[in-house]
Write an enzyme that holds these catalytic residues in place. Structure first.
Site, short mmCIF file in Angstrom:
data_model
loop_
_atom_site.label_atom_id
_atom_site.label_comp_id
_atom_site.label_asym_id
_atom_site.label_seq_id
_atom_site.Cartn_x
_atom_site.Cartn_y
_atom_site.Cartn_z
N TYR A 138 14.63 -3.85 3.67
CA TYR A 138 15.40 -4.47 2.60
C TYR A 138 16.66 -5.17 3.10
O TYR A 138 17.27 -5.94 2.37
CB TYR A 138 15.81 -3.42 1.57
CG TYR A 138 14.71 -3.02 0.62
CD1 TYR A 138 13.66 -2.21 1.04
CD2 TYR A 138 14.73 -3.44 -0.70
CE1 TYR A 138 12.66 -1.84 0.16
CE2 TYR A 138 13.74 -3.07 -1.59
CZ TYR A 138 12.71 -2.26 -1.14
OH TYR A 138 11.73 -1.90 -2.03
N LYS A 184 7.43 7.68 9.24
CA LYS A 184 6.17 7.22 9.85
C LYS A 184 6.40 7.19 11.35
O LYS A 184 6.17 6.17 12.02
CB LYS A 184 5.82 5.85 9.26
CG LYS A 184 4.48 5.27 9.66
CD LYS A 184 3.29 5.94 9.00
CE LYS A 184 1.99 5.38 9.55
NZ LYS A 184 0.79 6.09 9.08
N ASP A 216 2.16 8.74 4.70
CA ASP A 216 0.81 8.65 4.12
C ASP A 216 0.34 10.02 3.65
O ASP A 216 -0.12 10.20 2.51
CB ASP A 216 -0.19 7.98 5.09
CG ASP A 216 -0.11 8.50 6.51
OD1 ASP A 216 0.78 9.33 6.82
OD2 ASP A 216 -0.95 8.08 7.34
N ASP A 240 11.06 3.74 -2.26
CA ASP A 240 10.70 2.91 -3.42
C ASP A 240 9.32 3.32 -3.91
O ASP A 240 9.10 3.53 -5.11
CB ASP A 240 10.71 1.43 -3.00
CG ASP A 240 10.32 0.51 -4.15
OD1 ASP A 240 10.78 0.74 -5.28
OD2 ASP A 240 9.53 -0.43 -3.91
N ASP A 244 8.01 6.01 -7.48
CA ASP A 244 7.18 5.61 -8.63
C ASP A 244 5.99 6.56 -8.78
O ASP A 244 5.58 6.89 -9.90
CB ASP A 244 6.66 4.17 -8.47
CG ASP A 244 7.61 3.11 -9.04
OD1 ASP A 244 8.84 3.32 -8.98
OD2 ASP A 244 7.13 2.07 -9.53
C1 IPM Z 1 13.52 -0.32 -7.53
C2 IPM Z 1 12.94 -1.72 -7.52
C3 IPM Z 1 13.70 -2.58 -6.52
C4 IPM Z 1 13.45 -2.01 -5.12
C5 IPM Z 1 13.36 -4.07 -6.54
C6 IPM Z 1 13.22 -4.65 -7.90
C7 IPM Z 1 14.39 -4.83 -5.75
O1 IPM Z 1 11.58 -1.68 -7.25
O2 IPM Z 1 14.72 -0.18 -7.77
O3 IPM Z 1 12.77 0.64 -7.36
O4 IPM Z 1 12.46 -2.37 -4.47
O5 IPM Z 1 14.26 -1.19 -4.70
MN MN Z 2 10.74 0.34 -7.28
#
Ligand code: IPM
Ligand code: MN
Ligand code: NAD
Length: 354
Positions: A138, A184, A216, A240, A244
């Site tokens: 990033y 990793k 993984d 990230d 999720d």
């Molecule tokens: C998050 C989002 C961001 C990231 C994006 C939108 C820049 O996915 O905050 O999880 O990848 O960190």
């Molecule tokens: Mn995200």
């Protein structure tokens, strides 16, 4: 106690969920010693369309001069990739918000919405992901040409040390007995640096059991034994993705909150989900990820653990009464975004009046 809170609602469901977060902040304003002043800091896709940049200087100045930022979500389908989203990275980079704290907790009231069988849920899920938030893939925006493209994953000793130390101190504060580092290192050089530093630092914390897992394999362990994790520290890209995955284990992406933190400095609080264009404008988005981000703001920026806990109780109570579409239950009322926010607000008001 006066605090200036900058507010960026963003795109899609961003404004819908932030309005519910603001309801909670207004109740805190009315019933506690906090006095909040809100200052708008527009950013995102709609702002890019109008001004050709997604984070105007004025918005950034407003954010920089506030005590904390409440952020919704940004992104509009059809815009060139990344033009809206880059605003988030700019805020994280320019304020040096190197910690991305992402709690993943399954509330008892939501066990029915966990996609796992009971035997996998075990004693429950209560994980804090600590994601490195300023380095790795990033940091380098890279380039895209017709026939090649590149991003570089670069980590520094300073970058690894500060996030890993934060994670150990966080684990200590939460009285966690175990910390898991996800990397990793079997293939990536930055992960090898990360793992070496994790091993150096863990020797200073002999009370906390420290383990390494490859990313993984971790994706399957997170589903197989989610109850086994407490503090999980990881790099930017991996964090990230696995957060999720974690969010759906607690019922919905709409349930997950986050703090983008530089301890002692202005920090940014936002749900982990995006602008959800598929449900935007329908009034059905789950505002709890945003309200839990307000909880984190109280605890991590404003140093008030108790108030944060009150917000969480108010949410748990509300979940027994009714729920938004994404976490709906056949025997409970299905609530709109606003109704969910109102229910939590009412519960909080009653708790704070006592
Ligand atoms: C998050 C989002 C961001 C990231 C994006 C939108 C820049 O996915 O905050 O999880 O990848 O960190
Ligand atoms: Mn995200
Ligand atoms: P998303 O998180 O917006 O949505 C993924 C799925 O989860 C969708 O089905 C959505 O309806 C659901 N969902 C998300 N939040 C919800 C909520 N509060 N209540 C109920 N359901 C919810 O991810 P996406 O569709 O991949 O991305 C949409 C846009 O958001 C893209 O432009 C992306 O770049 C951006 N994005 C922004 C942020 C941010 O602002 N922090 C984070 C992630 C993605």
């Amino acid at each position: 106690m006066k605090k200036i809170i900058s507010v960026c609602k963003g795109d899609g469901i961003g404004p819908e969920v932030v309005d519910e977060g603001l309801k909670i902040l207004n109740i805190i304003n009315n019933y506690t010693e906090f006095e909040f002043e809100f200052r708008g800091a527009p950013a995102g896709g709609a702002v890019w369309k109008e001004h050709g940049e997604s984070l105007p200087k004025k918005s950034f100045e407003t954010i920089k001069n506030s005590d904390a930022l409440l952020f919704g979500a940004i992104g509009i389908p059809g815009l060139p990739q990344g033009v809206a989203e880059i605003a988030i990275l700019k805020i994280r980079q320019d304020l040096d918000l190197y910690v991305n704290l992402r709690p993943i907790k399954l509330y008892d009231a939501l066990r029915d919405r966990c996609p796992l069988k009971e035997e996998y849920i075990g004693d429950g899920i209560d994980i804090y992901f600590v994601r490195e938030n300023t380095e790795g893939l990033y940091k380098n925006i890279g380039y895209l040409k017709d026939d090649e493209a590149e991003n570089i994953m670069r980590y520094t000793r300073k970058g690894c040390e500060r996030i890993i130390k934060y994670a150990f101190e966080f684990a200590k504060r939460k009285k966690h007995t175990k910390i898991t580092s996800v990397d990793k290192a079997n293939i990536l050089k930055p992960s090898q640096l990360w793992r070496n530093i994790f091993h150096e630092i863990r020797s200073e914390y002999s009370d906390i059991q420290a383990e390494d897992i490859y990313v993984d394999a971790f994706c399957q362990w997170l589903i197989r034994t989610p109850y086994a994790y407490q503090t999980v520290v990881t790099g930017n890209m991996f964090g990230d993705i696995i957060s999720d995955e974690g969010a759906f284990l607690i019922g919905s992406l709409g349930m997950a909150s986050s703090g983008n933190i530089h301890p002692g400095k202005v920090s940014m609080y936002e749900p982990i989900h995006g602008s959800a264009p598929d449900i935007a404008g329908k009034g059905i988005a789950n505002p709890i990820g945003t309200i839990l981000s307000v909880k984190l703001m109280m605890q991590e920026s404003f140093n008030n653990q108790e108030l944060g806990n009150e917000i969480e109780y108010a949410i748990e109570e509300a979940l027994k009464e009714g729920r938004t579409e994404d976490i709906k239950h056949p025997n409970l009322k299905t609530l709109s975004t606003k109704e969910m926010g109102d229910q939590i607000s009412e519960n909080l008001k009653i708790r704070l009046k006592k």
